[in-house]
Design a protein around this motif. Structure first.
Motif, PDB file in Angstrom:
ATOM      1  N   GLY A 159       0.943  -1.050  -0.030  1.00 28.91           N
ATOM      2  CA  GLY A 159       0.454   0.183  -0.098  1.00 28.91           C
ATOM      3  C   GLY A 159       1.030   0.710   0.253  1.00 28.91           C
ATOM      4  O   GLY A 159       1.853   1.439   0.128  1.00 28.91           O
ATOM      5  N   SER A 160       0.736   2.785   0.588  1.00 25.17           N
ATOM      6  CA  SER A 160       0.793   3.806   0.570  1.00 25.17           C
ATOM      7  C   SER A 160       1.363   3.862   1.634  1.00 25.17           C
ATOM      8  O   SER A 160       1.615   3.007   3.089  1.00 25.17           O
ATOM      9  N   TYR A 161       2.662   4.743   1.768  1.00 23.17           N
ATOM     10  CA  TYR A 161       2.742   5.582   3.244  1.00 23.17           C
ATOM     11  C   TYR A 161       1.873   6.096   4.208  1.00 23.17           C
ATOM     12  O   TYR A 161       1.758   5.568   5.385  1.00 23.17           O
ATOM     13  N   GLN A 162       1.217   6.527   3.712  1.00 24.74           N
ATOM     14  CA  GLN A 162       0.008   7.163   4.575  1.00 24.74           C
ATOM     15  C   GLN A 162      -0.412   5.702   5.448  1.00 24.74           C
ATOM     16  O   GLN A 162      -1.018   5.611   6.712  1.00 24.74           O
ATOM     17  N   GLN A 163      -1.275   4.817   4.595  1.00 27.04           N
ATOM     18  CA  GLN A 163      -1.024   2.877   4.734  1.00 27.04           C
ATOM     19  C   GLN A 163      -0.983   2.763   5.802  1.00 27.04           C
ATOM     20  O   GLN A 163      -1.654   2.483   7.409  1.00 27.04           O
ATOM     21  N   ALA A 164       0.468   2.095   5.884  1.00 28.72           N
ATOM     22  CA  ALA A 164       1.500   1.987   6.900  1.00 28.72           C
ATOM     23  C   ALA A 164       1.757   2.883   7.937  1.00 28.72           C
ATOM     24  O   ALA A 164       2.197   1.890   8.750  1.00 28.72           O
ATOM     25  N   MET A 165       1.836   4.075   7.923  1.00 29.05           N
ATOM     26  CA  MET A 165       1.630   4.235   9.110  1.00 29.05           C
ATOM     27  C   MET A 165       0.749   4.555  10.042  1.00 29.05           C
ATOM     28  O   MET A 165       0.658   4.533  11.399  1.00 29.05           O
ATOM     29  N   ALA A 166      -0.625   4.357   9.112  1.00 29.95           N
ATOM     30  CA  ALA A 166      -1.582   4.373  10.181  1.00 29.95           C
ATOM     31  C   ALA A 166      -1.533   3.119  10.784  1.00 29.95           C
ATOM     32  O   ALA A 166      -1.848   2.559  12.188  1.00 29.95           O
ATOM     33  N   TYR A 167      -0.639   1.635  10.189  1.00 30.19           N
ATOM     34  CA  TYR A 167      -0.718   0.472  11.273  1.00 30.19           C
ATOM     35  C   TYR A 167       0.838   0.508  12.269  1.00 30.19           C
ATOM     36  O   TYR A 167       0.842  -0.279  13.286  1.00 30.19           O
ATOM     37  N   ILE A 168       1.948   1.206  11.998  1.00 34.80           N
ATOM     38  CA  ILE A 168       2.794   1.771  12.611  1.00 34.80           C
ATOM     39  C   ILE A 168       2.197   1.797  14.307  1.00 34.80           C
ATOM     40  O   ILE A 168       2.860   1.652  15.091  1.00 34.80           O
ATOM     41  N   GLU A 169       1.774   3.296  14.123  1.00 34.33           N
ATOM     42  CA  GLU A 169       0.959   4.311  14.953  1.00 34.33           C
ATOM     43  C   GLU A 169      -0.002   3.154  15.864  1.00 34.33           C
ATOM     44  O   GLU A 169      -0.018   3.388  17.168  1.00 34.33           O
ATOM     45  N   LEU A 170      -0.440   1.958  15.874  1.00 37.02           N
ATOM     46  CA  LEU A 170      -1.374   1.128  16.408  1.00 37.02           C
ATOM     47  C   LEU A 170      -0.771   0.030  17.108  1.00 37.02           C
ATOM     48  O   LEU A 170      -0.782  -0.622  17.411  1.00 37.02           O
ATOM     49  N   GLY A 171       1.287   0.166  16.811  1.00 41.27           N
ATOM     50  CA  GLY A 171       2.278  -1.011  17.361  1.00 41.27           C
ATOM     51  C   GLY A 171       2.484  -1.782  15.995  1.00 41.27           C
ATOM     52  O   GLY A 171       3.113  -2.881  16.780  1.00 41.27           O
ATOM     53  N   PHE A 172       1.948  -2.058  15.302  1.00 41.74           N
ATOM     54  CA  PHE A 172       2.322  -2.378  14.313  1.00 41.74           C
ATOM     55  C   PHE A 172       4.003  -2.248  13.067  1.00 41.74           C
ATOM     56  O   PHE A 172       3.968  -1.231  12.946  1.00 41.74           O
ATOM     57  N   TYR A 173       4.114  -3.707  13.234  1.00 40.39           N
ATOM     58  CA  TYR A 173       5.525  -3.887  12.257  1.00 40.39           C
ATOM     59  C   TYR A 173       4.986  -4.469  10.766  1.00 40.39           C
ATOM     60  O   TYR A 173       3.592  -4.268  10.437  1.00 40.39           O
ATOM     61  N   ILE A 174       5.551  -4.142   9.791  1.00 37.48           N
ATOM     62  CA  ILE A 174       4.986  -3.513   8.352  1.00 37.48           C
ATOM     63  C   ILE A 174       5.690  -5.106   7.968  1.00 37.48           C
ATOM     64  O   ILE A 174       7.548  -4.660   7.414  1.00 37.48           O
ATOM     65  N   GLY A 175       5.142  -5.818   7.078  1.00 41.84           N
ATOM     66  CA  GLY A 175       5.571  -7.244   6.343  1.00 41.84           C
ATOM     67  C   GLY A 175       6.128  -6.767   4.854  1.00 41.84           C
ATOM     68  O   GLY A 175       5.093  -6.609   4.520  1.00 41.84           O
ATOM     69  N   VAL A 176       7.708  -6.988   4.188  1.00 42.24           N
ATOM     70  CA  VAL A 176       8.280  -7.003   3.221  1.00 42.24           C
ATOM     71  C   VAL A 176       8.303  -7.498   2.525  1.00 42.24           C
ATOM     72  O   VAL A 176       9.237  -8.827   2.942  1.00 42.24           O
ATOM     73  N   GLY A 177       8.482  -8.073   1.239  1.00 44.18           N
ATOM     74  CA  GLY A 177       8.288  -8.711   0.402  1.00 44.18           C
ATOM     75  C   GLY A 177       8.228  -8.821  -1.072  1.00 44.18           C
ATOM     76  O   GLY A 177       8.725  -7.649  -1.260  1.00 44.18           O
TER      77      GLY A 177
END
Length: 258
Positions: A159-177
């Motif tokens: 997705g987008s940077y904004q989407q990823a940051m919404a998850y990071i702000e909730l305490g999540f990591y981002i899985g990169v594949g």
């Protein structure tokens, strides 16, 4: 080179069952030292538990993938709660779970089943491994309704940077594949480039998500170094530096001692 942790691979699938030890060695020869195998539903819990028992470098998660849901959330709650009560130390998360609005599965059912799994993640203080397609607008509010002390990971991010940051702000990591290896994936590549390295982990999703140049072939954990190489190029840092951060992030995510 520091070892690599494939934080999402379906190593229990039939693709790898012919000579599993040989398949595992192929990955380890490429520096992949640890693996997280998520469940799809109750049907493969015993197989991934068995893998973890035989191979201590393999960790697992228990849960219900939105593609493979039973028709009642009550069954999910009873079955998963019972399994988590008896889990081994190698069960380090709940998942793969989430929402997928790109398939013909009733949205309300998906949301109810995910809510049960988020409640159990709260109860057992475990992170969750999230799958999401065309459903961020519903997934993010659900996560806010069920705040998780251990967070989790949004796997296979595209997705987008904004989407990823919404998850990071909730305490999540981002899985990169493997998505980042495709030159046309401009939005995702730019997002990953801009995201803080402290919130990234890498994965293959093998045997799915083949890398660029390998379309039509089964993916394999041995391909993980290629994801690392692409990420290092995007971040303009050495592979060693990136690998060290990813190793630490992966262990923090799943509360595993290094």
């Amino acid at each position: 080179m520091i070892g690599l942790f494939d934080t999402h691979c379906h190593f229990d699938f039939d693709t790898f069952s012919g000579n599993f030890e040989a398949e595992l060695r192929l990955a380890e020869m490429q520096g992949v030292e640890r693996f997280l195998v998520p469940a799809i539903n109750e049907s493969n819990w015993s197989s991934i538990q068995s893998l973890s028992k035989r191979h201590p470098q393999i960790y697992h998660a228990l849960g219900f993938h939105p593609w493979f849901l039973p028709h009642t959330s009550i069954d999910i709650q009873s079955a998963l709660s019972h399994a988590l009560e008896q889990r081994s130390t190698h069960c380090v998360a709940i998942g793969e779970c989430g929402l997928d609005f790109a398939i013909e599965s009733e949205h309300g059912l998906q949301e109810r089943c995910l809510s049960v799994q988020l409640e159990l993640a709260q109860q057992y203080q475990l992170p969750v491994i999230l799958h999401c397609r065309k459903a961020h607008h519903r997934l993010i509010p659900l996560l806010k309704r069920y705040p998780l002390s251990k967070g989790g990971v949004l796997h296979g991010f595209s997705g987008s940077y904004q989407q990823a940051m919404a998850y990071i702000e909730l305490g999540f990591y981002i899985g990169v594949g493997g998505t980042i290896t495709y030159p046309r994936a401009n939005k995702t590549r730019q997002a990953i480039t801009d995201l803080p390295l402290d919130y990234l982990v890498i994965e293959t999703d093998a045997p799915d998500m083949p890398l660029h140049g390998f379309q039509g072939q089964n993916n394999h954990p041995l391909m993980l170094p290629k994801v690392l190489s692409e990420l290092a190029l995007m971040k303009k840092q050495t592979e060693q530096t990136i690998a060290q951060s990813l190793w630490q992030n992966s262990h923090l995510l799943f509360s595993i001692c290094e």
